[in-house]
Design a protein around this motif. Sequence first.
Motif, PDB file in Angstrom:
ATOM      1  N   ASN A 204     -18.556   6.293 -49.200  1.00 35.88           N
ATOM      2  CA  ASN A 204     -17.802   7.423 -48.679  1.00 35.88           C
ATOM      3  C   ASN A 204     -18.481   8.713 -49.135  1.00 35.88           C
ATOM      4  O   ASN A 204     -19.648   8.931 -48.827  1.00 35.88           O
ATOM      5  N   SER A 205     -17.848   9.555 -49.931  1.00 36.83           N
ATOM      6  CA  SER A 205     -18.472  10.807 -50.368  1.00 36.83           C
ATOM      7  C   SER A 205     -19.088  10.707 -51.764  1.00 36.83           C
ATOM      8  O   SER A 205     -19.659  11.693 -52.250  1.00 36.83           O
ATOM      9  N   ILE A 206     -19.000   9.545 -52.397  1.00 37.97           N
ATOM     10  CA  ILE A 206     -19.461   9.371 -53.770  1.00 37.97           C
ATOM     11  C   ILE A 206     -20.912   8.889 -53.775  1.00 37.97           C
ATOM     12  O   ILE A 206     -21.234   7.859 -53.179  1.00 37.97           O
ATOM     13  N   GLU A 207     -21.776   9.636 -54.443  1.00 39.90           N
ATOM     14  CA  GLU A 207     -23.180   9.254 -54.540  1.00 39.90           C
ATOM     15  C   GLU A 207     -23.389   8.283 -55.706  1.00 39.90           C
ATOM     16  O   GLU A 207     -22.818   8.458 -56.790  1.00 39.90           O
ATOM     17  N   ARG A 226     -13.502   9.660 -62.932  1.00 39.50           N
ATOM     18  CA  ARG A 226     -13.014  10.435 -61.781  1.00 39.50           C
ATOM     19  C   ARG A 226     -13.417   9.780 -60.462  1.00 39.50           C
ATOM     20  O   ARG A 226     -12.591   9.599 -59.557  1.00 39.50           O
ATOM     21  N   ASP A 227     -14.677   9.380 -60.357  1.00 34.43           N
ATOM     22  CA  ASP A 227     -15.151   8.783 -59.108  1.00 34.43           C
ATOM     23  C   ASP A 227     -14.582   7.384 -58.916  1.00 34.43           C
ATOM     24  O   ASP A 227     -14.296   6.971 -57.784  1.00 34.43           O
ATOM     25  N   ALA A 228     -14.404   6.641 -60.018  1.00 34.73           N
ATOM     26  CA  ALA A 228     -13.792   5.317 -59.918  1.00 34.73           C
ATOM     27  C   ALA A 228     -12.364   5.416 -59.407  1.00 34.73           C
ATOM     28  O   ALA A 228     -11.919   4.627 -58.563  1.00 34.73           O
ATOM     29  N   LEU A 231     -12.464   6.176 -55.606  1.00 35.85           N
ATOM     30  CA  LEU A 231     -12.825   5.013 -54.797  1.00 35.85           C
ATOM     31  C   LEU A 231     -11.745   3.942 -54.838  1.00 35.85           C
ATOM     32  O   LEU A 231     -11.557   3.206 -53.859  1.00 35.85           O
ATOM     33  N   THR A 232     -11.029   3.850 -55.955  1.00 30.77           N
ATOM     34  CA  THR A 232      -9.930   2.885 -56.045  1.00 30.77           C
ATOM     35  C   THR A 232      -8.806   3.278 -55.088  1.00 30.77           C
ATOM     36  O   THR A 232      -8.245   2.430 -54.379  1.00 30.77           O
ATOM     37  N   LYS A 233      -8.471   4.556 -55.030  1.00 31.75           N
ATOM     38  CA  LYS A 233      -7.428   5.027 -54.116  1.00 31.75           C
ATOM     39  C   LYS A 233      -7.825   4.783 -52.664  1.00 31.75           C
ATOM     40  O   LYS A 233      -6.975   4.485 -51.817  1.00 31.75           O
ATOM     41  N   GLU A 234      -9.127   4.913 -52.381  1.00 29.85           N
ATOM     42  CA  GLU A 234      -9.618   4.704 -51.010  1.00 29.85           C
ATOM     43  C   GLU A 234      -9.859   3.234 -50.692  1.00 29.85           C
ATOM     44  O   GLU A 234     -10.271   2.893 -49.587  1.00 29.85           O
ATOM     45  N   ILE A 238     -12.271  -2.274 -55.825  1.00 29.46           N
ATOM     46  CA  ILE A 238     -11.106  -3.152 -55.949  1.00 29.46           C
ATOM     47  C   ILE A 238     -11.289  -4.088 -57.137  1.00 29.46           C
ATOM     48  O   ILE A 238     -12.359  -4.694 -57.307  1.00 29.46           O
ATOM     49  N   ASN A 239     -10.258  -4.206 -57.955  1.00 29.73           N
ATOM     50  CA  ASN A 239     -10.274  -5.162 -59.065  1.00 29.73           C
ATOM     51  C   ASN A 239     -10.248  -6.573 -58.484  1.00 29.73           C
ATOM     52  O   ASN A 239      -9.320  -6.959 -57.780  1.00 29.73           O
TER      53      ASN A 239
END
Length: 316
Positions: A204-207, A226-228, A231-234, A238-239
């Motif tokens: 997505n937007s995370i490099e 912060r990035d984790a 990405l978890t919210k999106e 995933i665990n």
Amino acid sequence: MRTIFTLVFLTISVVLQGQEIGESITQNQFQLTGDSISFPLTIVNAFPFISGEVNGIKGKFMFDTGKQEAIEINNNMVSLASQKAVGTGFVASGQKFNKYTNDTIEEVRLINGLLFQNLRQIESANLDFLQNSITPDCIGYIGFNFFKGYLFKLDYTKRKLTFYKNTAVRASSKDFLNGEEILAILDFEIRKQPNIPMLKAKVNSIEILGIFDTGGNYGLLGITDRDAEKLTKEKHLINYGKDGYKNTLYSLNNVKMNAQLITDFTAIEKYEGDFSPVREALGLTEDNFLLIAHRLLAKYKTVWDYEHKKMYILKY
């Protein structure tokens, strides 16, 4: 159980001074010669191995692109009488060891018939952590300088590793791609370590900086909190639950390697410790990294062309 990631580094640097399977070729330097050479592989868990023997002791060498030196011998398996200490080393998962050099390697024989004799300035170390964690007959490493000047095709399905000498004719003909279906061609960069291909990927937007390493176990994600969280919210991170050794695994989905390749990395680990020594050794400045290993290599056949800084992703 601590997972092994075998990206290997020296903390004190030292300067070391077309066969077919079944042919017996004798050489006194541990380095490939010839136009095209193939090896059968043994895959143990996530790691590729080449069977062979040192001074008559049989075992398996890990084929580890994260190792720059051509060969390192496990002195926990092979008795070496006149080792000279040269420094210390460590792997990315934290194991440390003393390193030695040897002038007493009478013979190294590989499974495809290649024979190397009277080798000098050969590294050794106690690699018992590989024996204990991966395979009890791990006899050492085979690394980048063994095949320097070659590109290679890695096929985990056929369990086959093939090297092709870099030549002007081959650069034009690309005969290593004959009969292959190309899914993507990745352009990579080299920083401090000539054996470590890297490329910039995105979720997505995370490099995220991708780091290719055959010794990288199933894969490893280093990411800021912060990035984790983003990405978890999106639902891109995933665990996946715990493995049999109680290590927590994650799935990283929709990783865009380039315009041609978007893929998932299922059941990889997330790095929680201090990665700064490896960051310094590799020249990493990015916040996030992804150690790319078995999860990609088991999904696609790959060709690693260091000279032209290209990796071909091929269909199995």
